[in-house]
Design an enzyme around this catalytic site. Sequence first.
Site, PDB file in Angstrom:
ATOM      1  N   TYR A 349      -9.775  43.231 -25.126  1.00 55.19           N
ATOM      2  CA  TYR A 349      -9.776  43.669 -25.957  1.00 55.19           C
ATOM      3  C   TYR A 349      -8.259  43.818 -25.769  1.00 55.19           C
ATOM      4  CZ  TYR A 349      -8.648  48.240 -28.932  1.00 55.19           C
ATOM      5  OH  TYR A 349      -8.083  49.246 -29.367  1.00 55.19           O
ATOM      6  N   CYS A 350      -7.060  43.185 -27.400  1.00 56.99           N
ATOM      7  CA  CYS A 350      -5.541  42.734 -27.119  1.00 56.99           C
ATOM      8  C   CYS A 350      -5.573  42.344 -25.719  1.00 56.99           C
ATOM      9  CB  CYS A 350      -5.244  44.168 -26.936  1.00 56.99           C
ATOM     10  SG  CYS A 350      -3.947  44.476 -27.263  1.00 56.99           S
ATOM     11  N   VAL A 351      -4.446  42.533 -24.858  1.00 59.00           N
ATOM     12  CA  VAL A 351      -4.236  41.328 -23.784  1.00 59.00           C
ATOM     13  C   VAL A 351      -5.538  41.112 -22.603  1.00 59.00           C
ATOM     14  CG1 VAL A 351      -3.399  43.525 -22.399  1.00 59.00           C
ATOM     15  CG2 VAL A 351      -2.892  41.208 -21.695  1.00 59.00           C
TER      16      VAL A 351
END
Length: 612
Positions: A349-351
């Site tokens: 998720y995301c970074v």
Amino acid sequence: MSKTSDSDKTEASETSSVEQYLVKDPERFALNMARMIEQAGKAASAWAQPREKGEARDHVAEPMTDMVKTFSKLTEYWLADPQRALEAQTRLFSGYMGVWAGAVQRLGGDADAEPQNPVQPERGDRRFQDPEWAKNAFFDFLKQTYLVTARWASDLVEHADGLDEHTRHKAGFYVKQVTNAISPSNFILTNPEIFRETVASNGENLVRGMKMLAEDIAAGKGDLKLRQADYSRFEIGKNIAVSSGKVVGRSDVAEIIQYDPTTETVLKRPLLICPPWINKFYILDLNPEKSFIRWAVDQGHTVFVISWINPDERHGTKGWEAYIREGLQYGLDIVEKTTGENEVNAIGYCVGGTLLAAALALLAQEGDHRIRSATFFTTQVDFTYAGDLKVFVDEEQIAALEQAMSEKGFLDGTKMATAFNMLRSGDLIWPYVINNYMRGKDPLPFDLLYWNADSTRMSAANHSYYLRNCYLENNLANGRMELAGRTVSLADITIPVYNLASKEDHIAPAKSVFLGCRYFGGDVQYVMAGSGHIAGVVNPPGLKKYQYWTGGQPEGAFEDWVTAAAEHPGSWWPHWQKWIEARDDKRVPAREPGKHLKTLGNAPGDYVRTRV
């Protein structure tokens, strides 16, 4: 019997309108002003004391310097051509004249008249909803003048064709911050609603507001820690992040949590989730109704989650390789020891997804093929169109940030939280400034904003590596990222990929995620959810909200893919589940945590409880 004339009605209406802005009890009002000043002194003391003791330092000069430099380049562009400058000034003057003409028309006696070509707030702008912004000539004049000025400033940036893209992007961002800050809705005497509340309460709202300001500066240890919700109503493990499970592994940078099964059989392949470390993992487990983790368990997944450490001075040298070895790869080892499985489905998720992508490229070279499918939630691997966060990234700003991080070995969590809030300052900063410090009202309890305020620190080596290799140099997409002495390539990732973007995402724009699909070496399923970075991901089927789009291969122009894509109502979660089961739907008896490894405590663990 005489009839009341229209002029008499207008005069009575204006008198009534004026009376609501007149102080009725001057003595009590003056007393409250004195109390407000006393609280202001406490706020000033809360700000000054940490600086006098050397416990806090001001870093305002650095972003202010960058903003001034950016505006100087914008000004230089417009003034370089006298004709261009004259046209810009003429547009602004013409807008002001339109506002002035409308004001004169109303002052001439026709108070209900609609001025010609009135400037209207943009759709969704909630700052000017009070009826007085339209009915009262004074407030309407302020609103119209502000909107004309704000749009003129925005147009200056949009039409500054001679600026390089990065400078224009920064100029647009800074213009938005300034125009949001100077809105008449943000000041007591120019906001009719706050003005009325101040008069009606004889200033007691300002006393409460200044008291809250002093408390928030003290809570931020000299910096303003803007409260966005009533945090006292939430406790991790009690009414937030409550899915049952056990901590089955712990390293210097991560705890590994295994969740209790709710089905008799489970998918043979376990699921390992790699969340971002910029926020905490329980965005995926806010409450039972919104929990992706709980939902995945109910679908028959054996769910493992990486809960990252909230780093301190000890972790300053922990970079991406450490987070891969001691976080993601350590998690794979724990999964294998706990379940006996060497084939795993993974989510980033995301970074956390960017780290997962880099790790997959590295592990492919090293011959570690335990991850058999990868799902990315709002994840960028190509940072060409990385959104407004790129405003904070250039060599000068990164160097200054690295210098600041070198003092403690980490970036303070409030700094990153402020940066994220600035991306949507009109929603995440100014409404709370008005509600808290001007109206003197406590914010409402809201689990999402509790999570948003539960910020995390970033280790210096990790954050520097991320900013330079991704945002500044785009090394991952361009095949130049170096990890563990190897140059990694996304083309080495040949496993199936489910790549989820969100249509209104301001952190990982849908177009940016789409363009990243081309770098993977295997089949990619691109899906675009409705809403933004959080709501687009955390969208349980039971809520029946938003929608998602599916289409052909993520090739060609993003706009063409969107035009041809099929829209589906509701949550994308069931679509993802079908995709997972199409890869491998074999099932085995449910696995209980602690059967093969000693547990280290109950979920959600210890690391997640450390607050900044």
